[in-house]
Design a protein around this motif. Structure first.
Motif, PDB file in Angstrom:
ATOM      1  N   GLU A  16      16.971 -27.259  -2.458  1.00 35.22           N
ATOM      2  CA  GLU A  16      16.404 -28.103  -1.401  1.00 35.22           C
ATOM      3  C   GLU A  16      14.911 -28.367  -1.570  1.00 35.22           C
ATOM      4  O   GLU A  16      14.373 -29.262  -0.944  1.00 35.22           O
ATOM      5  CB  GLU A  16      16.657 -27.478  -0.026  1.00 35.22           C
ATOM      6  CG  GLU A  16      17.993 -27.838   0.560  1.00 35.22           C
ATOM      7  CD  GLU A  16      18.187 -29.335   0.734  1.00 35.22           C
ATOM      8  OE1 GLU A  16      17.360 -30.003   1.382  1.00 35.22           O
ATOM      9  OE2 GLU A  16      19.180 -29.848   0.206  1.00 35.22           O
ATOM     10  N   LEU A  79      21.653 -29.285  -2.789  1.00 31.27           N
ATOM     11  CA  LEU A  79      20.713 -30.379  -2.545  1.00 31.27           C
ATOM     12  C   LEU A  79      21.336 -31.392  -1.594  1.00 31.27           C
ATOM     13  O   LEU A  79      22.330 -32.034  -1.929  1.00 31.27           O
ATOM     14  CB  LEU A  79      20.340 -31.044  -3.868  1.00 31.27           C
ATOM     15  CG  LEU A  79      19.292 -32.141  -3.850  1.00 31.27           C
ATOM     16  CD1 LEU A  79      17.998 -31.636  -3.231  1.00 31.27           C
ATOM     17  CD2 LEU A  79      19.036 -32.633  -5.249  1.00 31.27           C
ATOM     18  N   GLN A  80      20.791 -31.521  -0.394  1.00 32.50           N
ATOM     19  CA  GLN A  80      21.365 -32.393   0.626  1.00 32.50           C
ATOM     20  C   GLN A  80      20.593 -33.703   0.787  1.00 32.50           C
ATOM     21  O   GLN A  80      21.145 -34.682   1.258  1.00 32.50           O
ATOM     22  CB  GLN A  80      21.412 -31.669   1.968  1.00 32.50           C
ATOM     23  CG  GLN A  80      22.294 -30.459   1.946  1.00 32.50           C
ATOM     24  CD  GLN A  80      22.252 -29.698   3.250  1.00 32.50           C
ATOM     25  OE1 GLN A  80      21.748 -30.188   4.257  1.00 32.50           O
ATOM     26  NE2 GLN A  80      22.779 -28.493   3.244  1.00 32.50           N
TER      27      GLN A  80
END
Length: 189
Positions: A16, A79-80
């Motif tokens: 992130e 990873l958004q």
């Protein structure tokens, strides 16, 4: 944070915390035919902004110790955020999905997932082109929204995707992997 002498160098400690530039670098590194200790050291140098000559002055033990800062890379990709918002191909600008793939339709997800799964199995460039073509489109005229996904336009979009550098397509695949993991975790059935 890596401390060398009296200088601190910071970099990502999880998926992130990646920036778009760092994601592109991971795409570049993943395009190399061999992944070894040297590519790991270059990744540390690049992701943490350490001057190469300073890193080379470290002892072997210090370099091995520094490898632990990249342990998060082997963890499940979480990873958004969609980091590569737009990509220029030739003279056209193409736009990717929102964070967490929030604005893609079920049809888009089916095509993207199919291309991604095929690419994982075969590592075929055409599957990576298809994934890119499904996820990136131009904006509608007189609107700030991406054009809707149309299966009929897919073949032409795949041809355009061939003009995108391979490391950018790999970075898109890495970004997609994190977002798809979130979707799968949210909807396990």
């Amino acid at each position: 944070t890596i401390r060398i002498g009296n200088r601190n160098f910071t970099g990502p400690s999880c998926w992130e915390e990646l920036t778009a530039a760092q994601l592109l670098y991971l795409g570049r590194i993943s395009c190399l035919p061999v992944q070894n200790e040297i590519t790991t050291y270059f990744s540390i140098i690049k992701l943490f902004g350490i001057p190469p000559l300073l890193f080379l002055k470290l002892t072997s033990a210090q370099k091995v110790q520094a490898k632990s800062v990249l342990d998060w890379i082997v963890e499940s990709n979480s990873l958004q955020r969609w980091l590569l918002k737009s990509i220029k191909v030739s003279v056209f600008k193409f736009y990717g999905p929102d964070d967490k793939l929030a604005d893609i339709t079920a049809e888009e997800f089916i095509y993207a997932e199919g291309a991604y799964e095929r690419w994982l199995d075969s590592e075929s460039e055409i599957d990576l082109d298809t994934l890119f073509a499904v996820l990136y489109r131009r904006k509608n005229y007189f609107s700030s929204d991406r054009a809707p996904f149309r299966q009929a336009d897919l073949r032409r979009s795949v041809e355009r995707a061939k003009g995108v550098k391979p490391y950018i397509k790999k970075a898109v695949a890495i970004n997609y992997a994190g977002c798809r993991n979130l979707v799968i975790n949210m909807h396990p059935n």
